[in-house]
Design a protein around this motif. Structure first.
Motif, short mmCIF file in Angstrom:
data_model
loop_
_atom_site.label_atom_id
_atom_site.label_comp_id
_atom_site.label_asym_id
_atom_site.label_seq_id
_atom_site.Cartn_x
_atom_site.Cartn_y
_atom_site.Cartn_z
N GLN A 40 -51.11 13.62 21.41
CA GLN A 40 -52.48 13.50 20.95
C GLN A 40 -52.97 14.88 20.51
OE1 GLN A 40 -54.13 10.53 20.72
NE2 GLN A 40 -52.17 9.64 21.31
N LEU A 41 -53.67 14.95 19.38
CA LEU A 41 -54.22 16.21 18.89
C LEU A 41 -55.38 16.64 19.78
CD1 LEU A 41 -54.33 15.72 15.01
CD2 LEU A 41 -52.63 16.95 16.35
N THR A 42 -55.45 17.95 20.08
CA THR A 42 -56.62 18.48 20.76
C THR A 42 -57.76 18.59 19.73
OG1 THR A 42 -56.08 20.78 20.24
CG2 THR A 42 -55.11 19.83 22.24
N LEU A 47 -59.61 19.97 14.22
CA LEU A 47 -60.48 20.76 13.35
C LEU A 47 -59.66 21.55 12.34
CD1 LEU A 47 -63.25 21.81 12.53
CD2 LEU A 47 -63.07 23.50 14.38
N VAL A 48 -58.53 22.11 12.80
CA VAL A 48 -57.66 22.87 11.89
C VAL A 48 -57.10 21.95 10.80
CG1 VAL A 48 -55.49 24.14 11.72
CG2 VAL A 48 -57.08 24.65 13.57
N GLU A 49 -56.64 20.75 11.19
CA GLU A 49 -56.11 19.79 10.21
C GLU A 49 -57.18 19.44 9.16
OE1 GLU A 49 -53.13 18.55 9.93
OE2 GLU A 49 -52.10 18.86 11.84
N LYS A 50 -58.42 19.22 9.62
CA LYS A 50 -59.50 18.88 8.70
C LYS A 50 -59.83 20.05 7.79
CE LYS A 50 -64.10 16.80 8.57
NZ LYS A 50 -65.23 16.26 9.39
N ALA A 51 -59.85 21.26 8.36
CA ALA A 51 -60.14 22.45 7.55
C ALA A 51 -59.08 22.65 6.47
CB ALA A 51 -60.22 23.69 8.46
N PHE A 52 -57.81 22.41 6.82
CA PHE A 52 -56.75 22.57 5.82
C PHE A 52 -56.90 21.54 4.71
CE2 PHE A 52 -52.41 21.75 4.20
CZ PHE A 52 -52.13 23.02 3.73
N GLY A 53 -57.27 20.31 5.07
CA GLY A 53 -57.47 19.29 4.05
C GLY A 53 -58.58 19.66 3.09
N VAL A 54 -59.65 20.31 3.61
CA VAL A 54 -60.78 20.71 2.76
C VAL A 54 -60.39 21.90 1.88
CG1 VAL A 54 -63.10 21.70 2.82
CG2 VAL A 54 -62.52 19.81 4.34
N CYS A 55 -59.61 22.83 2.43
CA CYS A 55 -59.35 24.10 1.75
C CYS A 55 -58.05 24.12 0.94
CB CYS A 55 -59.31 25.24 2.79
SG CYS A 55 -60.84 25.45 3.71
N HIS A 56 -57.22 23.10 1.06
CA HIS A 56 -55.90 23.14 0.41
C HIS A 56 -55.99 23.29 -1.09
CE1 HIS A 56 -52.05 21.19 -1.07
NE2 HIS A 56 -51.63 22.22 -0.35
N ARG A 66 -47.78 25.46 11.29
CA ARG A 66 -47.84 25.26 12.74
C ARG A 66 -49.27 25.30 13.19
NH1 ARG A 66 -44.80 29.55 16.38
NH2 ARG A 66 -46.48 30.83 15.54
N VAL A 67 -49.63 24.43 14.15
CA VAL A 67 -50.98 24.41 14.73
C VAL A 67 -50.82 24.35 16.25
CG1 VAL A 67 -53.23 23.30 14.83
CG2 VAL A 67 -51.88 23.17 12.73
N GLU A 68 -51.25 25.40 16.94
CA GLU A 68 -51.16 25.40 18.40
C GLU A 68 -52.28 24.54 18.99
OE1 GLU A 68 -48.70 26.70 19.80
OE2 GLU A 68 -47.89 28.06 18.30
N ARG A 69 -52.14 24.20 20.26
CA ARG A 69 -53.12 23.33 20.92
C ARG A 69 -54.48 24.01 21.06
NH1 ARG A 69 -51.37 18.74 22.93
NH2 ARG A 69 -53.10 18.59 24.40
N GLY A 71 -55.83 25.87 18.75
CA GLY A 71 -56.42 26.05 17.43
C GLY A 71 -55.80 27.16 16.60
N ARG A 72 -54.89 27.93 17.16
CA ARG A 72 -54.22 28.94 16.35
C ARG A 72 -53.29 28.26 15.35
NH1 ARG A 72 -51.35 32.51 20.67
NH2 ARG A 72 -51.40 30.56 21.85
N PHE A 73 -53.24 28.81 14.14
CA PHE A 73 -52.48 28.12 13.10
C PHE A 73 -51.77 29.13 12.20
CE2 PHE A 73 -56.67 28.92 11.34
CZ PHE A 73 -56.40 29.38 10.05
N THR A 74 -50.80 28.62 11.45
CA THR A 74 -50.06 29.44 10.49
C THR A 74 -50.03 28.71 9.15
OG1 THR A 74 -48.64 30.32 12.24
CG2 THR A 74 -47.87 30.56 9.96
N VAL A 75 -50.45 29.40 8.10
CA VAL A 75 -50.42 28.87 6.74
C VAL A 75 -49.41 29.68 5.94
CG1 VAL A 75 -51.74 28.54 4.61
CG2 VAL A 75 -52.81 28.08 6.80
N VAL A 76 -48.50 29.00 5.25
CA VAL A 76 -47.51 29.68 4.43
C VAL A 76 -47.67 29.23 2.98
CG1 VAL A 76 -45.86 29.91 6.32
CG2 VAL A 76 -45.79 27.88 4.89
N GLY A 77 -47.25 30.11 2.06
CA GLY A 77 -47.36 29.82 0.64
C GLY A 77 -47.41 31.13 -0.12
#
Length: 248
Positions: A40-42, A47-56, A66-69, A71-77
């Protein structure tokens, strides 16, 4: 002496009615186990998943690696696209940037009534709003609080006094930050710019007592008379900084 003859009976489960029922039951059981065991997502991960969907859209080449429990995350590109998406996600996650959801009154509570005609207006001040930041407003001393969220299970959020200074040097804006606790002091410095009314800070964070030395990127904006800043270090530590200017 006659050798015993062993017979083996093979039941074709594919063609038998009993086999088809067995495969159906096994498939249903497997589905239940997979759904029941799915992590289950924390709230922070959601929130990180939603933010990425808005900002992608600001960086089509980026992926949320990667998204830690916590809220720390890693964006690559591509470098510029990943930075744009990262900054957008940090801004989106700031509570001051998103309106609070409306809540329904508790069951049995009377509905809120509109003020009667002639009644004096409410004395409650309006909530401060984000406003564009101008570079000339930065130089000086700012004081407030630095919050560091838990880095591991069982830990708690750490809030400590913060002293942030901006100064103009050789045509650029330099910043320095002093915070942390007596046991684990934190010092940081770097350069700052203002882009489209928002603050961008890059530099290095040092926590010598625990041997930590990491790069950091901050994004901030003015909300009323406070500078609200959020950043992430290269070792995935999240910083939430809220300061008010106290001196030139």
């Amino acid at each position: 002496m006659t050798e015993p003859v062993h017979h083996q009976i093979v039941v074709d489960l594919e063609d038998s009615l009993g086999g088809r029922r067995l495969r159906y039951l096994l498939g249903a059981l497997t589905l239940v186990l997979v759904v029941g065991c799915a992590p289950q997502l924390t709230p922070q991960q959601a929130l990180v998943e939603k933010a990425f969907g808005v900002c992608h859209a600001q960086g089509p080449s980026t992926k949320l690696e990667r998204v830690e429990r916590d809220g720390r995350f890693t964006v690559v590109g591509r470098e510029h696209e990943s930075q744009r998406v990262h900054d957008c996600m940090v801004r989106y996650a700031e509570p001051t940037r998103r309106p609070a959801p409306a809540t329904a009154p508790p069951a049995g509570a009377p509905p809120a009534s509109a003020p009667s005609a002639g009644a004096p207006p409410s004395s409650a001040p309006p909530a401060p709003k984000a406003e564009p930041l101008v570079t000339s407003r930065l130089p000086g001393t700012w004081r407030g609080t630095l919050k560091l969220p838990p880095r591991a299970a069982g830990e708690v959020e750490v809030a400590s006094p913060a002293l942030l200074r901006f100064a103009v040097a050789a045509g650029s804006i330099r910043w320095s930050l002093a915070s942390g606790t007596a046991a684990v002091p934190l010092a940081a410095d770097g350069t700052a710019i203002v882009v489209d009314g928002e603050l961008r800070m890059t530099g290095t964070v040092r926590m010598e007592s625990i041997g930590s030395n990491a790069g950091v990127r901050y994004a901030g904006t003015m909300v009323g008379d406070r500078l609200e800043v959020t950043g992430v270090t290269t070792d995935k530590q999240v910083h939430n900084l809220s300061v008010r200017r106290t001196a030139e």
